[in-house]
Design a protein around this motif. Structure first.
Motif, short mmCIF file in Angstrom:
data_model
loop_
_atom_site.label_atom_id
_atom_site.label_comp_id
_atom_site.label_asym_id
_atom_site.label_seq_id
_atom_site.Cartn_x
_atom_site.Cartn_y
_atom_site.Cartn_z
N ASP A 49 0.85 -1.19 0.00
CA ASP A 49 0.00 0.00 0.00
C ASP A 49 0.88 1.23 0.00
O ASP A 49 1.37 1.66 1.03
N ARG A 52 0.29 4.43 2.30
CA ARG A 52 0.30 4.26 3.75
C ARG A 52 1.74 4.10 4.22
O ARG A 52 2.58 3.49 3.57
N GLN A 54 3.86 2.91 7.69
CA GLN A 54 3.75 2.25 8.99
C GLN A 54 4.98 2.61 9.81
O GLN A 54 6.11 2.39 9.38
N ARG A 93 6.89 10.49 1.66
CA ARG A 93 6.13 9.43 2.35
C ARG A 93 7.05 8.40 3.02
O ARG A 93 6.77 7.20 3.00
N ALA A 328 -6.50 0.09 9.91
CA ALA A 328 -5.49 0.66 10.79
C ALA A 328 -4.73 -0.47 11.48
O ALA A 328 -5.22 -1.60 11.58
N ASP A 347 -4.14 14.01 5.33
CA ASP A 347 -3.70 12.66 5.67
C ASP A 347 -4.07 12.37 7.12
O ASP A 347 -4.24 13.28 7.93
N ASP A 359 0.26 4.37 12.14
CA ASP A 359 0.09 4.59 10.71
C ASP A 359 0.02 6.06 10.33
O ASP A 359 -0.49 6.89 11.09
N ILE A 361 -1.88 7.44 7.02
CA ILE A 361 -2.69 7.06 5.86
C ILE A 361 -2.86 8.31 5.01
O ILE A 361 -3.42 9.31 5.45
N TYR A 362 -2.36 8.24 3.77
CA TYR A 362 -2.34 9.43 2.92
C TYR A 362 -3.66 9.60 2.18
O TYR A 362 -4.28 8.63 1.75
N LYS A 368 -10.77 7.21 -0.58
CA LYS A 368 -10.23 5.88 -0.25
C LYS A 368 -11.20 5.08 0.61
O LYS A 368 -11.35 3.87 0.44
#
Length: 377
Positions: A49, A52, A54, A93, A328, A347, A359, A361-362, A368
């Protein structure tokens, strides 16, 4: 520390089992207070992904992202490791761990005061610790005693090097107003007042029902109510805005200030309060409830749950028109929306208080979420 206050009651057995298993196989290394380990890079976007990131951030009970002259910095706590950390979130990112600072038993939350100034709530010692980021390293400036174990520290206002902070307790009803009149190293003045039982996660609001001006609102876990104090008299006795049968876990204002969203820990519904009239509206939710919340607009809201985020678009009466979800990494205790990669889309920074990963998450988040129909839990 009381574990039942950090997790919904339905999850206690599972989490305790995981914690015990980890304790048997993963003994923690003890680091003396004040030791700053060498910074290491963590550019660990999930291969499956690209939207995203982590983070290696265990037991992240609280955190705060600030984007400024040093880029976007995530200040956070590693609750069980007794450390305050800073990660730099890059536009490409990826993330880089800048600094760790060991503190006494159980830090619970942090708040940025300036681009290079961070406050942390530390239970043992009953202090709010002030740190400055110097050459990408956290340096402790001072510890302010508040006479109770703080769960949260909130920046109320900052002006020309003067700061007012609010510390609220892990348990109990005393809160502490901290004034730093002469900069971060100046002598702090602390004033206590009495609110409600276990007032967690205060939030600033621009308006209060049937009052002029804004104030501070908070969810009271043990009193099962939401209360507020006005900016015009922060030392006033709190006004009750709403009471609930379930535990209110967190509140969040919509961007315009019109609505105050309330995440309820159980009961298959959340709520929102009209901040003009005081009207309470109920919002359909999953049976396991919500532990964090943020509003992207007056009628578009993001709820944090165990293992997922739920997004809802509502009508004027609070009826859910559309919904979707985002996965998540764990128990989504702390949630913030901010554009960390500079592409113009918000985000989500999701901190997991009961696991090893958190996380980013963009966005675009709503688009999304709609691609993943809401699954019942």
């Amino acid at each position: 520390m009381v574990l039942s206050k950090s997790l919904p009651r339905l999850m206690l057995g599972v989490v305790v089992g995981l914690l015990l298993g980890g304790c048997q196989t993963q003994p923690q290394k003890v680091v003396a207070p004040g030791v700053v380990p060498k910074a290491v890079a963590t550019g660990n976007a999930l291969a499956a992904d690209k939207g995203r990131l982590q983070l290696d951030l265990p037991d992240a009970w609280g955190g705060d992202v600030r984007c400024g002259k040093f880029g976007c910095l995530l200040g956070a706590v590693e609750h069980e490791k007794n450390t305050v950390v800073v990660h730099q979130l890059a536009p490409n990112r990826t993330a880089r761990l800048l600094s760790k600072f060991s503190v006494p038993y159980h830090p619970d939350s942090v708040a940025w005061l300036e681009d290079d100034l961070l406050a942390a709530a530390v239970e043992d010692g009953s202090t709010v610790d002030i740190f400055r980021l110097v050459d990408e390293k956290l340096v402790k400036v001072q510890g302010v005693t508040v006479w109770f174990g703080p769960r949260d520290v909130t920046l109320v206002n900052a002006s020309e090097g003067r700061y007012r902070l609010l510390a609220t307790p892990y348990s109990g009803s005393k809160v502490a107003w901290i004034d730093l009149p002469d900069g971060s190293a100046g002598t702090a003045r602390v004033t206590q007042s009495t609110w409600c039982k276990s007032p967690w996660h205060p939030a600033k609001v621009s308006q209060l029902p049937k009052m002029s001006g804004g104030g501070i609102v908070v969810a009271c876990l043990d009193d099962r109510r939401v209360v507020a104090v006005p900016d015009s008299n922060l030392m006033a006795a709190p006004t009750v805005l709403a009471t609930f049968n379930a535990i209110p876990r967190r509140v969040a204002s919509s961007p315009s200030g019109r609505w105050l969203y309330v995440g309820l820990e159980t009961g298959s519904r959340n709520a929102r309060i009209d901040m003009q009239t005081g009207e309470l509206q109920w919002i359909a939710a999953s049976p396991n409830g919500s532990v964090s919340v943020v509003a992207l607009s007056d009628d578009l809201v993001l709820w944090g749950e165990d293992g997922r985020l739920v997004m809802q678009r509502l009508d004027a009466q609070g009826v859910v028109l559309e919904s979707g979800e985002l996965p998540a990494s764990g128990f989504s205790t702390d949630l913030q929306v901010i554009d960390v990669d500079g592409d113009g889309a918000l985000d989500a920074v999701v901190l997991n208080s009961a696991g090893t990963k958190s996380d980013v998450i963009y966005g675009p988040l709503w688009e999304k979420a709609l691609q993943r129909p809401l699954m019942k839990k």
